[in-house]
Design a protein around this motif. Structure first.
Motif, PDB file in Angstrom:
ATOM      1  N   ILE A  38      44.406 -83.248  26.306  1.00  0.00           N
ATOM      2  CA  ILE A  38      45.122 -84.326  25.597  1.00  0.00           C
ATOM      3  C   ILE A  38      46.624 -84.211  25.873  1.00  0.00           C
ATOM      4  N   ASP A  39      47.145 -82.971  25.800  1.00  0.00           N
ATOM      5  CA  ASP A  39      48.582 -82.755  26.042  1.00  0.00           C
ATOM      6  C   ASP A  39      48.979 -83.140  27.471  1.00  0.00           C
ATOM      7  N   GLN A  40      48.010 -83.055  28.400  1.00  0.00           N
ATOM      8  CA  GLN A  40      48.285 -83.396  29.806  1.00  0.00           C
ATOM      9  C   GLN A  40      47.904 -84.846  30.143  1.00  0.00           C
ATOM     10  N   GLY A  41      47.567 -85.630  29.127  1.00  0.00           N
ATOM     11  CA  GLY A  41      47.342 -87.062  29.338  1.00  0.00           C
ATOM     12  C   GLY A  41      45.945 -87.477  29.764  1.00  0.00           C
ATOM     13  N   VAL A  42      44.936 -86.645  29.471  1.00  0.00           N
ATOM     14  CA  VAL A  42      43.547 -87.027  29.783  1.00  0.00           C
ATOM     15  C   VAL A  42      43.193 -88.323  29.055  1.00  0.00           C
ATOM     16  N   GLU A  43      42.473 -89.206  29.758  1.00  0.00           N
ATOM     17  CA  GLU A  43      42.245 -90.554  29.197  1.00  0.00           C
ATOM     18  C   GLU A  43      40.846 -90.770  28.625  1.00  0.00           C
ATOM     19  N   MET A  44      39.949 -89.793  28.820  1.00  0.00           N
ATOM     20  CA  MET A  44      38.598 -89.994  28.294  1.00  0.00           C
ATOM     21  C   MET A  44      37.978 -88.676  27.858  1.00  0.00           C
ATOM     22  N   GLY A  63      43.029 -92.093  23.963  1.00  0.00           N
ATOM     23  CA  GLY A  63      42.256 -92.661  25.080  1.00  0.00           C
ATOM     24  C   GLY A  63      40.897 -93.182  24.638  1.00  0.00           C
ATOM     25  N   ILE A  64      39.969 -93.162  25.587  1.00  0.00           N
ATOM     26  CA  ILE A  64      38.626 -93.700  25.330  1.00  0.00           C
ATOM     27  C   ILE A  64      37.675 -92.576  24.940  1.00  0.00           C
TER      28      ILE A  64
END
Length: 502
Positions: free
Chosen positions: A226-232, A270-271
């Motif tokens: 999450i901290d690294q921008g994961v989208e799903m 994200g999703i």
């Protein structure tokens, strides 16, 4: 689009490659009548069923890739809105489709110590390219589960290891590689399926840890992502009462876990995708068709995977959800489809894979993971024993003459398999573990285990273990072996690297 159509975009029911024409037509009816958003491809009903290792039926499984390409073209051609096509391919297309490139299991990749993140990103990238060629937009992988329970019946080889920080870094690298290839990926199975005793295909696993314990282990890879921008992120069918107000409820249908913890507390915007809604951990709880789908949506899932009750699910959601909720989820899915090029669909041709390049990568990886885990190898001594006819090779579960056997015979200029065990002073034991799953000692029969243990106690033996390293625990005391080489996989490239240790 009306609300029915917008809600339908959340649904990604299962599509089976090997199936009846009647079932293919049922999928077409779903696409036309319900206007679903996507499909999740599986090999066959038999292989998607829980504990399918025991299956006895014989399927015609020829031409799986050709059939899938044909079905994607067929289904996309009739869908008013292009379909988001997903597959669960943790170690590549080969997890579901024969005669396609297979990459090492997560447990194998977790054994790499040098440049692990770079190599795993490359593996993710290659997996992504293979999938993109085959018309797939989303890979339901990788696992971010920390394998803290060695008796786990369902994770094991699918986890990058027992260290939360390492799992966090490697699963993120794999995710980023797939993203770089232009396909979607997701971290799974939130809040972490590693420390469970039950297979969620069969029942509800429960993790009885405090929230603090979960934050120090299970949740680390997801927070890192999450901290690294994961989208799903995919949410699993497992209960963690410490996260759901003391209730033994599957995380996948818990609003406390998905909305309060994952979205609000951990900051994920994200999703969220549900694990397969046909799994018994949740499917048996709601006899009324559509109720489970509503519970999953209400909990905070955006994509509902493997729903068996699409029509009723859409009805229940449209009856219970607010306009704002539906609009918000629809926008997320529409944006995802744009990002992954779903709207640019063109009829697919049968993909061609670069097998030479694939083998080169496999060799590069094998050099990093195949390892001498205990003892030492004295090549000079072995050469001398071989020349005197006192070095034997005993193979178990070897299909035909393996690359490993051939290479050893070349190195020692003798047919080691023909040397009798009685005459031998030293024995090289190669074990090709039949299964990567723990059922029935990873498929190794009791009498074979007894034979290997007995050999190790009566002769000087070197064990070469090709397969899931978790199976080593069934071979008795490893100090009974003069040396143990772990090959992790039975790939030809891994066998070749193992032979070079000699």
């Amino acid at each position: 689009m009306n609300f029915h159509q917008k809600i339908a975009q959340c649904f990604s029911p299962a599509a089976f490659i090997h199936d009846t024409e009647e079932n293919y037509q049922a999928i077409e009816k779903l696409i036309l009548d319900q206007e679903i958003g996507g499909l999740t491809f599986f090999h066959s009903r038999h292989s998607a069923a829980a504990n399918f290792e025991k299956r006895a039926e014989v399927l015609d499984v020829s031409g799986t890739l050709e059939k899938m390409i044909g079905l994607i073209n067929r289904y996309q051609a009739i869908s008013k809105t292009p379909l988001l096509i997903s597959i669960d391919g943790e170690y590549g297309l080969a997890m579901r489709i024969e005669k396609t490139p297979q990459y090492p299991f997560a447990i194998t990749l977790g054994a790499i110590t040098e440049n692990a993140s770079e190599l795993l990103e490359e593996v993710g990238f290659r997996i992504g390219l293979d999938m993109k060629k085959a018309g797939i937009h989303l890979n339901l992988a990788p696992c971010s589960d920390v394998n803290t329970n060695p008796n786990n019946p369902v994770i094991g080889y699918r986890s990058f290891g027992t260290d939360p920080q390492k799992v966090a870094e490697l699963s993120l690298a794999m995710y980023q590689g797939m993203k770089k290839a232009g396909i979607g990926a997701c971290l799974k199975h939130f809040p972490g399926h590693g420390d469970t005793q039950t297979d969620s295909h069969l029942g509800l696993p429960v993790i009885l840890k405090t929230k603090e314990e979960l934050e120090k282990e299970e949740l680390i890879p997801f927070q890192h992502g999450i901290d690294q921008g994961v989208e799903m992120i995919m949410v699993g069918h497992l209960a963690a009462p410490a996260l759901s107000g003391g209730k033994e409820i599957a995380a996948s249908i818990s609003r406390e876990v998905i909305t309060d913890l994952l979205k609000v507390e951990m900051g994920f915007d994200g999703i969220v995708i549900s694990d397969a809604l046909n799994m018994k951990a949740v499917a048996d709880l709601f006899p009324e068709p559509g109720q489970l789908e509503w519970e999953a949506f209400h909990a905070g899932n955006d994509i509902l995977c493997f729903s068996d009750h699409v029509k009723e699910g859409i009805e229940q959601i449209s009856k219970n959800a607010s306009e704002e909720e539906i609009e918000e989820v629809f926008k997320k899915i529409w944006t995802l489809k744009k990002q992954l090029g779903v709207f640019d669909f063109k009829s697919l041709d049968l993909p061609k894979f670069d097998w030479e390049s694939h083998s080169a990568l496999q060799s590069q990886l094998a050099i990093e993971y195949v390892s001498l885990v205990s003892g030492k190898i004295d090549s000079e001594e072995l050469r001398k024993l071989a020349s005197e006819g006192k070095l034997a090779l005993q193979s178990f579960y070897e299909k035909e003459e393996s690359v490993f056997s051939k290479k050893l015979n070349q190195k020692f200029a003798t047919d080691l398999i023909k040397i009798s065990l009685e005459k031998a002073e030293k024995v090289i034991i190669s074990l090709f573990v039949p299964s990567h799953k723990p059922l029935n000692q990873f498929g190794v029969e009791e009498d074979i285990l007894a034979e290997i243990k007995n050999l190790a106690q009566t002769k000087s033996c070197i064990l070469v273990h090709f397969g899931n390293p978790l199976a080593l625990k069934h071979l008795g005391n490893l100090t009974d072996f003069e040396a143990v080489i772990c090959g992790y996989q039975s790939f030809e490239e891994a066998q070749e690297v193992a032979s070079k240790i000699f």
